[in-house]
Design a protein around this motif. Structure first.
Motif, PDB file in Angstrom:
ATOM      1  N   LEU A 180       0.847  -1.188   0.000  1.00 61.66           N
ATOM      2  CA  LEU A 180       0.000   0.000   0.000  1.00 61.66           C
ATOM      3  C   LEU A 180       0.885   1.243   0.000  1.00 61.66           C
ATOM      4  O   LEU A 180       1.704   1.435   0.888  1.00 61.66           O
ATOM      5  CB  LEU A 180      -0.926   0.003   1.216  1.00 61.66           C
ATOM      6  CG  LEU A 180      -1.864   1.188   1.346  1.00 61.66           C
ATOM      7  CD1 LEU A 180      -2.802   1.273   0.145  1.00 61.66           C
ATOM      8  CD2 LEU A 180      -2.676   1.101   2.617  1.00 61.66           C
ATOM      9  N   ASP A 181       0.732   2.068  -1.015  1.00 62.42           N
ATOM     10  CA  ASP A 181       1.486   3.304  -1.166  1.00 62.42           C
ATOM     11  C   ASP A 181       0.481   4.431  -1.376  1.00 62.42           C
ATOM     12  O   ASP A 181      -0.216   4.461  -2.382  1.00 62.42           O
ATOM     13  CB  ASP A 181       2.431   3.181  -2.363  1.00 62.42           C
ATOM     14  CG  ASP A 181       3.277   4.420  -2.575  1.00 62.42           C
ATOM     15  OD1 ASP A 181       3.214   5.358  -1.747  1.00 62.42           O
ATOM     16  OD2 ASP A 181       4.002   4.464  -3.582  1.00 62.42           O
ATOM     17  N   MET A 182       0.380   5.365  -0.443  1.00 54.12           N
ATOM     18  CA  MET A 182      -0.630   6.419  -0.504  1.00 54.12           C
ATOM     19  C   MET A 182      -0.166   7.662  -1.255  1.00 54.12           C
ATOM     20  O   MET A 182      -0.827   8.683  -1.203  1.00 54.12           O
ATOM     21  CB  MET A 182      -1.060   6.803   0.915  1.00 54.12           C
ATOM     22  CG  MET A 182      -1.782   5.692   1.657  1.00 54.12           C
ATOM     23  SD  MET A 182      -3.272   5.133   0.825  1.00 54.12           S
ATOM     24  CE  MET A 182      -4.328   6.537   1.025  1.00 54.12           C
ATOM     25  N   LYS A 183       0.959   7.583  -1.988  1.00 53.63           N
ATOM     26  CA  LYS A 183       1.381   8.732  -2.800  1.00 53.63           C
ATOM     27  C   LYS A 183       0.361   8.957  -3.899  1.00 53.63           C
ATOM     28  O   LYS A 183      -0.138   8.019  -4.498  1.00 53.63           O
ATOM     29  CB  LYS A 183       2.753   8.468  -3.408  1.00 53.63           C
ATOM     30  CG  LYS A 183       3.864   8.451  -2.393  1.00 53.63           C
ATOM     31  CD  LYS A 183       5.181   8.194  -3.054  1.00 53.63           C
ATOM     32  CE  LYS A 183       6.233   7.998  -1.991  1.00 53.63           C
ATOM     33  NZ  LYS A 183       7.306   7.136  -2.452  1.00 53.63           N
ATOM     34  N   GLU A 184       0.085  10.241  -4.163  1.00 49.28           N
ATOM     35  CA  GLU A 184      -0.957  10.588  -5.121  1.00 49.28           C
ATOM     36  C   GLU A 184      -0.382  11.087  -6.439  1.00 49.28           C
ATOM     37  O   GLU A 184       0.708  11.650  -6.479  1.00 49.28           O
ATOM     38  CB  GLU A 184      -1.865  11.668  -4.532  1.00 49.28           C
ATOM     39  CG  GLU A 184      -2.635  11.194  -3.337  1.00 49.28           C
ATOM     40  CD  GLU A 184      -3.350  12.309  -2.620  1.00 49.28           C
ATOM     41  OE1 GLU A 184      -4.508  12.102  -2.248  1.00 49.28           O
ATOM     42  OE2 GLU A 184      -2.752  13.384  -2.444  1.00 49.28           O
ATOM     43  N   LYS A 185      -1.120  10.863  -7.497  1.00 55.49           N
ATOM     44  CA  LYS A 185      -0.818  11.399  -8.817  1.00 55.49           C
ATOM     45  C   LYS A 185      -1.924  12.415  -9.097  1.00 55.49           C
ATOM     46  O   LYS A 185      -3.104  12.062  -9.102  1.00 55.49           O
ATOM     47  CB  LYS A 185      -0.832  10.263  -9.835  1.00 55.49           C
ATOM     48  CG  LYS A 185      -0.640  10.704 -11.262  1.00 55.49           C
ATOM     49  CD  LYS A 185      -0.570   9.519 -12.212  1.00 55.49           C
ATOM     50  CE  LYS A 185      -1.822   8.690 -12.135  1.00 55.49           C
ATOM     51  NZ  LYS A 185      -1.892   7.592 -13.088  1.00 55.49           N
ATOM     52  N   PHE A 186      -1.545  13.660  -9.302  1.00 55.55           N
ATOM     53  CA  PHE A 186      -2.530  14.717  -9.442  1.00 55.55           C
ATOM     54  C   PHE A 186      -2.949  14.904 -10.890  1.00 55.55           C
ATOM     55  O   PHE A 186      -2.176  14.726 -11.811  1.00 55.55           O
ATOM     56  CB  PHE A 186      -1.997  16.038  -8.876  1.00 55.55           C
ATOM     57  CG  PHE A 186      -1.867  16.013  -7.402  1.00 55.55           C
ATOM     58  CD1 PHE A 186      -2.970  16.258  -6.610  1.00 55.55           C
ATOM     59  CD2 PHE A 186      -0.669  15.711  -6.793  1.00 55.55           C
ATOM     60  CE1 PHE A 186      -2.869  16.225  -5.232  1.00 55.55           C
ATOM     61  CE2 PHE A 186      -0.554  15.669  -5.425  1.00 55.55           C
ATOM     62  CZ  PHE A 186      -1.652  15.930  -4.644  1.00 55.55           C
ATOM     63  N   GLY A 187      -4.187  15.259 -11.060  1.00 54.79           N
ATOM     64  CA  GLY A 187      -4.768  15.562 -12.350  1.00 54.79           C
ATOM     65  C   GLY A 187      -6.117  16.190 -12.076  1.00 54.79           C
ATOM     66  O   GLY A 187      -6.339  16.787 -11.014  1.00 54.79           O
ATOM     67  N   ILE A 188      -7.049  16.033 -12.994  1.00 57.56           N
ATOM     68  CA  ILE A 188      -8.404  16.533 -12.749  1.00 57.56           C
ATOM     69  C   ILE A 188      -8.988  15.803 -11.546  1.00 57.56           C
ATOM     70  O   ILE A 188      -9.705  16.375 -10.737  1.00 57.56           O
ATOM     71  CB  ILE A 188      -9.279  16.360 -13.996  1.00 57.56           C
ATOM     72  CG1 ILE A 188      -8.763  17.287 -15.093  1.00 57.56           C
ATOM     73  CG2 ILE A 188     -10.741  16.668 -13.698  1.00 57.56           C
ATOM     74  CD1 ILE A 188      -9.459  17.135 -16.418  1.00 57.56           C
TER      75      ILE A 188
END
Length: 143
Positions: free
Chosen positions: A110-118
């Protein structure tokens, strides 16, 4: 929904008249974007904002329907998410059925890093394996 909103920037709003917000002059007709992601992590609004602590909402007046501006996972007002009723009323039932009917195992860390976009998504998606549990009648018949 507070730390990881599906839509980090809510739909744009327009100021209908000139106003002042926190000392800033907002001219009439200005488009305003509300950053729900930043509000959910603001230490001026939340104690220990990066800590997952759901008990903080037990005695809280804040709800997710857009009436309290510190928590806006579905937006607010006329620009609120059309899926709000589905999200509030049905998602917990669907989740309960999935948890009840299957045995779950994580196949990736589990990796809670986010990839941002719309919309916000996990940078490294979680992969899980679901195995159907046997119905109680089958288990009793085998015994």
């Amino acid at each position: 929904m507070r730390l990881h909103p599906a839509a980090p920037l809510l739909l744009p709003h327009a100021a209908t008249q000139q106003c002042q917000v926190n000392g800033y002059d907002i001219p009439s007709g200005t488009q305003v974007y509300v950053n729900a992601w930043a509000i959910g992590r603001d230490p001026n609004v939340w104690e220990n904002p990066l800590k997952f602590y759901p008990e903080r909402f037990l005695d809280s007046k804040a709800d997710v329907r857009g009436h309290h501006f510190e928590l806006l996972p579905f937006g607010s007002g006329r620009r609120a998410c059309p899926g709000l009723a589905l999200g509030i009323n049905n998602v917990h039932l669907m989740l309960a059925n999935l948890v009840h009917a299957f045995e779950w195992a994580m196949l990736t860390e589990l990796d809670m890093k986010e990839k941002f976009g719309i919309v916000c998504a996990l940078a490294n998606p979680l992969v899980a394996k679901a195995e159907l549990r046997l119905p109680r009648q089958v288990i009793e018949a085998e015994a």
